[in-house]
Design an enzyme around this catalytic site. Structure first.
Site, PDB file in Angstrom:
ATOM      1  N   PHE A 386      22.851  18.018   0.030  1.00 17.04           N
ATOM      2  CA  PHE A 386      23.532  17.362  -1.095  1.00 17.04           C
ATOM      3  C   PHE A 386      22.572  16.922  -2.194  1.00 17.04           C
ATOM      4  O   PHE A 386      21.358  16.995  -2.052  1.00 17.04           O
ATOM      5  CB  PHE A 386      24.463  16.259  -0.631  1.00 17.04           C
ATOM      6  CG  PHE A 386      23.867  14.990  -0.081  1.00 17.04           C
ATOM      7  CD1 PHE A 386      24.717  14.023   0.437  1.00 17.04           C
ATOM      8  CD2 PHE A 386      22.506  14.733  -0.076  1.00 17.04           C
ATOM      9  CE1 PHE A 386      24.212  12.835   0.935  1.00 17.04           C
ATOM     10  CE2 PHE A 386      21.993  13.545   0.417  1.00 17.04           C
ATOM     11  CZ  PHE A 386      22.855  12.601   0.930  1.00 17.04           C
ATOM     12  N   GLU A 387      23.177  16.529  -3.335  1.00 20.15           N
ATOM     13  CA  GLU A 387      22.457  16.254  -4.590  1.00 20.15           C
ATOM     14  C   GLU A 387      21.616  17.460  -5.004  1.00 20.15           C
ATOM     15  O   GLU A 387      20.499  17.319  -5.507  1.00 20.15           O
ATOM     16  CB  GLU A 387      21.607  14.984  -4.467  1.00 20.15           C
ATOM     17  CG  GLU A 387      22.464  13.730  -4.427  1.00 20.15           C
ATOM     18  CD  GLU A 387      21.684  12.461  -4.673  1.00 20.15           C
ATOM     19  OE1 GLU A 387      20.651  12.519  -5.360  1.00 20.15           O
ATOM     20  OE2 GLU A 387      22.112  11.406  -4.174  1.00 20.15           O
ATOM     21  N   GLY A 388      22.166  18.632  -4.805  1.00 18.39           N
ATOM     22  CA  GLY A 388      21.490  19.871  -5.149  1.00 18.39           C
ATOM     23  C   GLY A 388      20.936  20.522  -3.906  1.00 18.39           C
ATOM     24  O   GLY A 388      19.953  20.041  -3.327  1.00 18.39           O
TER      25      GLY A 388
END
Length: 568
Positions: A386-388
């Protein structure tokens, strides 16, 4: 109306791909004044005091960190660390914020995630892009913990390709917006203040939607493998009317706001993971010193010592990268997008490897469900996703680097092989520059003389990175955009070079200040740089010698056969 800044700023990592070392951006290592350090320690001590009574396993069982904890953190200003004091926050800069944030990562990955969802990405868009009226309306409640924030981007059909949003916002005659669509995997999605990203006829938009708005619905909550105390929600919008004054920035700014928010948020993940790694090391030392086998402490054995040394070295590297990057943010005059991405990738990958080593050192004890390392195993696996997602961020780094160099290369695509004279005229200045770089690679300026050898090796790596980047451009042309294994190697090489830069900058400052432990820090820095340089070398060599064609053929065959098709 707040204007989204589109100023082009210098980037240290982009310069690496072009064969240049922008030493002025990274030397000396960013530090804090005595007063700033004292304030950070006071805030950190306040956080430790609150968290002393926090039970991660209880939060996991109950599915929430607890409203009482949120309330107490809010009363101490810990729910609005970077929010300006005008709105009830502590007004910390990025480096100070991340140092305090380490305390949450040290205690519990889930707690760090909940705090990050609220602050690093939930509140951050308002902090960065809100008007004075918007800030006054929402930030005081968010900073106090009376309300919690969410960052609402991911959709059922839209993950890494965030530009292709399907949620629609239709602008009305009175300037308001009508929102329709569905989001998923939204932390705090059932909470109070949602920054929602949607597509419109005027481009992407970022809209603030409050809990209780007609047409907004959430749930059911997702059941997850880890981070069980983090509320991960489905969020649906059915003809949700959003007032005109709830628009962040201007129509068309939404995607940039989302990306810039994530660029900021990734740094706190890096420092939270560093905090977690420090705790893994502490637990490992306690166990291996206390546990005896064959008449000796486990810590006496070489393979145990190897893991302990590896963790110490990697913590130093991740910490150095993280706070060099936060220093770039605090400077306010640099482009830190690539550094933020590389720090997130390095921290989440290395943190996972460190956790596995810690578990191995504990043996079966760490496999018991109530052991803190067992909980960390459940929680940490999501961090590279997550978050990229890390693979997407690697492509992001490499493609930006390739673009940077491509804009500096002479146009040889249209040259005829039968016209060598013309080609020579265009390429001569460029070839001369390449020869010069090979003979005298740049070296970082500002490195302490005791680290001169490592500085020289860094310069050589930068030179080779530029050569391999050019080679990829000339070999693949525009098709390099599809060559993800090439991108991965380039990104990992650039990340290793950036990590060494951070370590050399930090250790040089320690040596220049003649700190009591500066010699020990020098040895640590040399060891890190040697290990990292070897890995960078492997990545760059693999750009020329690899089995990519066989790998691609095997992947195609595996897809065609529907799986493993070989029998004994």
């Amino acid at each position: 109306m707040t204007i989204v800044d589109r100023t082009v700023r210098p980037s240290y990592t982009k310069s690496l791909f072009a064969g240049r070392i922008a030493s002025e951006l990274v030397f000396p290592y960013p530090g804090m004044t005595a007063a700033e350090k004292a304030r950070v320690e006071t805030v950190s001590a306040s956080a430790r005091e609150v968290l002393a009574g926090y039970d991660p396993l209880k939060a996991e069982r109950e599915g929430w960190i607890g409203d009482d904890l949120v309330r107490e953190l809010g009363e101490r200003g810990l729910m609005g660390l970077f929010v300006s004091e005008e709105y009830g926050g502590l007004g910390l800069g990025q480096s100070a914020y991340c140092r305090v944030y380490e305390e949450f990562g040290r205690v519990d990955g889930t707690l760090a995630t909940v705090m990050g969802v609220h602050q690093s990405i939930g509140t951050k868009p308002l902090h960065l892009y809100g008007t004075d009226d918007q800030k006054a309306r929402w930030l005081p409640d968010l900073a106090s913990g009376r309300k919690l924030a969410a960052f609402v981007l991911t959709e059922p059909n839209v993950g890494s390709d965030a530009y292709a949003l399907e949620t629609r916002a239709e602008r009305q005659a009175d300037g308001s917006w009508v929102l329709n669509g569905e989001k998923r995997w939204i932390g705090n999605g059932d909470k109070d203040v949602l920054t929602v990203f949607a597509q419109s006829d005027l481009g992407h938009v970022a809209l603030i939607v409050e809990k209780g708005t007609e047409g907004l619905s959430t749930g059911p909550r997702f059941e997850t493998h880890g981070l069980k105390a983090n509320h991960l929600q489905r969020v649906r919008f059915t003809d949700v009317r959003v007032p005109a004054e709830n628009l962040l920035g201007e129509p068309g700014d939404g995607f940039r706001i989302a990306v810039n928010t994530l660029n900021n948020g990734r740094m706190s993940m890096g420092t939270a993971i560093a905090g977690g790694m420090k705790r893994f090391l502490e637990l490992s030392l306690e166990h291996t010193e206390a546990r005896h086998q064959f008449g000796r402490p486990l810590a006496d054995f070489e393979m145990v010592g190897d893991k302990l040394a590896w963790m110490t070295r990697q913590i130093y590297g991740i910490e150095s990268m993280s706070y060099l990057t936060t220093g770039l943010v605090d400077r306010g005059d640099t482009d830190f997008a690539l550094e933020s991405a590389m720090t997130k990738v390095a921290a989440s990958d290395t943190g996972w490897y460190a956790l596995n080593r810690a578990v191995q050192l504990h043996g079966g004890e760490a496999y018991m469900a109530d052991h803190p390392l067992s909980k960390a195993l459940r929680d940490f696996r999501i961090f590279p996703i997550f978050e990229g997602a890390n693979d997407v961020l690697r492509a992001f780094v490499a493609l930006n680097g390739l673009k940077t160099l491509s804009e500096e290369l002479p146009d040889v695509a249209s040259l005829s092989i039968g016209d060598p004279g013309r080609a020579l005229g265009v390429l001569a200045p460029y070839v001369a520059g390449r020869v010069q770089r090979r003979l005298r690679p740049e070296r970082p300026v500002g490195v302490h003389p005791a680290l001169a050898k490592q500085a020289a090796e860094l310069g050589e790596q930068v030179s080779r990175l530029r050569e391999r980047t050019e080679g990829a451009l000339r070999k693949h042309g525009k098709k390099v955009q599809e060559k993800q294994l090439v991108q991965k190697r380039l990104a990992d090489a650039a990340s290793g070079i950036y990590a060494q830069t951070a370590v050399l900058s930090r250790a040089s400052t320690a040596l220049q200040e003649a700190r009591a432990d500066s010699e020990a820090e020098r040895h640590l820095a040399v060891g890190f740089c040697q290990q990292s340089a070897r890995e960078v070398g492997r990545r760059l060599r693999a750009l020329e010698v690899n089995d990519d064609r066989q790998t691609a053929d095997l992947a195609t065959a595996t897809r065609a056969s529907g799986g493993y098709s070989f029998s004994l």
